[in-house]
Design a protein around this motif. Structure first.
Motif, mmCIF file in Angstrom:
data_model
loop_
_atom_site.group_PDB
_atom_site.id
_atom_site.type_symbol
_atom_site.label_atom_id
_atom_site.label_comp_id
_atom_site.label_asym_id
_atom_site.label_seq_id
_atom_site.Cartn_x
_atom_site.Cartn_y
_atom_site.Cartn_z
ATOM 1 N N ILE A 133 -70.958 16.921 99.392
ATOM 2 C CA ILE A 133 -70.748 18.348 99.597
ATOM 3 C C ILE A 133 -71.749 18.933 100.586
ATOM 4 N N VAL A 134 -72.953 18.385 100.655
ATOM 5 C CA VAL A 134 -73.963 18.912 101.574
ATOM 6 C C VAL A 134 -73.537 18.690 103.024
ATOM 7 N N SER A 135 -73.162 17.459 103.359
ATOM 8 C CA SER A 135 -72.716 17.164 104.720
ATOM 9 C C SER A 135 -71.424 17.902 105.050
ATOM 10 N N PHE A 136 -70.534 17.996 104.077
ATOM 11 C CA PHE A 136 -69.290 18.735 104.284
ATOM 12 C C PHE A 136 -69.598 20.192 104.623
ATOM 13 N N GLY A 137 -70.505 20.792 103.864
ATOM 14 C CA GLY A 137 -70.873 22.175 104.119
ATOM 15 C C GLY A 137 -71.492 22.365 105.492
ATOM 16 N N GLU A 138 -72.361 21.458 105.880
ATOM 17 C CA GLU A 138 -72.989 21.555 107.197
ATOM 18 C C GLU A 138 -71.945 21.487 108.305
ATOM 19 N N ALA A 139 -70.966 20.594 108.154
ATOM 20 C CA ALA A 139 -69.914 20.466 109.162
ATOM 21 C C ALA A 139 -69.066 21.736 109.244
ATOM 22 N N VAL A 140 -68.616 22.230 108.095
ATOM 23 C CA VAL A 140 -67.785 23.436 108.072
ATOM 24 C C VAL A 140 -68.531 24.621 108.673
ATOM 25 N N ASN A 141 -69.776 24.801 108.276
ATOM 26 C CA ASN A 141 -70.547 25.955 108.737
ATOM 27 C C ASN A 141 -70.785 25.918 110.248
ATOM 28 N N GLN A 142 -70.985 24.731 110.802
ATOM 29 C CA GLN A 142 -71.146 24.622 112.250
ATOM 30 C C GLN A 142 -69.823 24.869 112.977
ATOM 31 N N ILE A 143 -68.734 24.317 112.451
ATOM 32 C CA ILE A 143 -67.425 24.506 113.074
ATOM 33 C C ILE A 143 -67.036 25.981 113.091
#
Length: 328
Positions: free
Chosen positions: A238-248
């Motif tokens: 979930i941490v990496s997923f969140g980082e990806a979504v937030n940057q996109i």
């Protein structure tokens, strides 16, 4: 005949530059709720649409009716028949809120009519008939399969202009990847009543004014999707997923969609982020905001409703890993 299908989150379009021969491309998540449930029966009189009395939804009924009637007309023309139907909406959510109701209404209508006429058609064929999926394929593939969806956009030789799905009449894009969305992750949806998402001529004008986007943004979105977001879903990180979504959410056309919305959108998303939700953002043109986390979010519901004001809506849901369901 009854069908049940679901809303979806649209996280971002991938490529509104087009210099490498393709445009669009989408990233999205099928949701368990809110959902659409509608029935259809063949009748001898004119086509009618009704809504259960118990429904209490904030939407444009005429817009919903028009989408059903348009899909009905296109299916009759495809089947070379002149039949009438009675549609009843048992459950629905709001249109123009960034949750993809228009595509689900059109495809549900098409599927019901096909089944009533004993015709087997794929979801892709139905989408071509009712002209959905002309920009994003998330709604079409969510209807078909559910889960996390990545679609491949359209050939530039086929789709020459930057246009939203409502104004684009090309075939739906191919499905590049589909993964089960982690059952352990919770999704909170916050839709302020005071703001509308872009639609119609307004949406077309935005596409025309703000495209093409910088190729560097396309490259970064593509990289984040392939090398961070997709692996994170598979590994339930979930941490990496969140980082990806937030940057996109801060790149490309999604950045434009966000910048054109009211500052209240940033306040809602900021509240979620400040309260520890790893992945936050706005779906499609909004105004629905989302938060995705592996923790409990029920305690946020009251605060979000207070922040957004009267007649706003908060849903707590999960990803849905199957497509539409039809019952006789």
């Amino acid at each position: 005949m009854k069908i049940e299908t679901s809303s979806r989150l649209h996280l971002s379009l991938i490529d509104l530059n087009g210099s490498e021969g393709r445009v669009d491309g989408g990233i999205g998540i099928t949701l368990k709720n809110p959902s659409l449930i509608m029935t259809c029966d063949e009748t001898s009189s004119e086509t009618k649409i009704s809504y259960d009395d118990k429904l209490n939804f904030n939407t444009h009924v005429n817009d919903c009716n028009n989408k059903i009637l348009d899909a009905c007309t296109r299916m009759n023309e495809y089947l070379s028949v002149n039949k009438s139907y009675t549609f009843n909406i048992e459950q629905i959510y709001s249109v123009h809120q960034g949750l993809g109701l228009g595509t689900q209404l059109a495809l549900s209508t098409a599927r019901l009519i096909a089944n009533l006429n004993d015709i087997e058609l794929s979801t892709y064929e139905l989408a071509e008939i009712v002209q959905r999926g002309g920009t994003s394929g998330i709604g079409v593939h969510s209807f078909d399969k559910g889960g996390l969806i990545i679609d491949g956009g359209h050939k530039r030789s086929v789709k020459k202009d930057f246009l939203p799905s409502s104004a684009s009449k090309v075939s739906p894009p191919p499905l590049l990847a589909r993964y089960d969305f982690p059952e352990e992750w919770n999704i909170i949806l916050a839709t302020p009543n005071t703001i509308q998402g872009a639609s119609g001529d307004k949406e077309v004008n935005i596409f025309q004014e703000y495209t093409p986007i910088d190729m560097r943004d396309v490259e970064k979105i593509s990289y984040l999707t392939l090398m961070k977001l997709m692996p994170a879903v598979i590994e339930k990180d979930i941490v990496s997923f969140g980082e990806a979504v937030n940057q996109i959410q801060q790149l490309g056309f999604k950045k434009i969609e966000r910048n054109l919305q009211s500052n209240q959108i940033n306040e809602i998303i900021g509240y979620m982020a400040d309260n520890g939700i790893p992945a936050v953002g706005m779906s499609s043109f909004g105004p629905t905001c989302f938060g995705i986390t592996d923790t409990n979010v029920k305690n946020m519901k009251k605060d979000l409703l207070d922040l957004m004001g009267d007649k706003s809506t908060v849903w707590i849901t999960k990803g849905k890993n199957q497509g539409s369901i039809i019952r006789k």
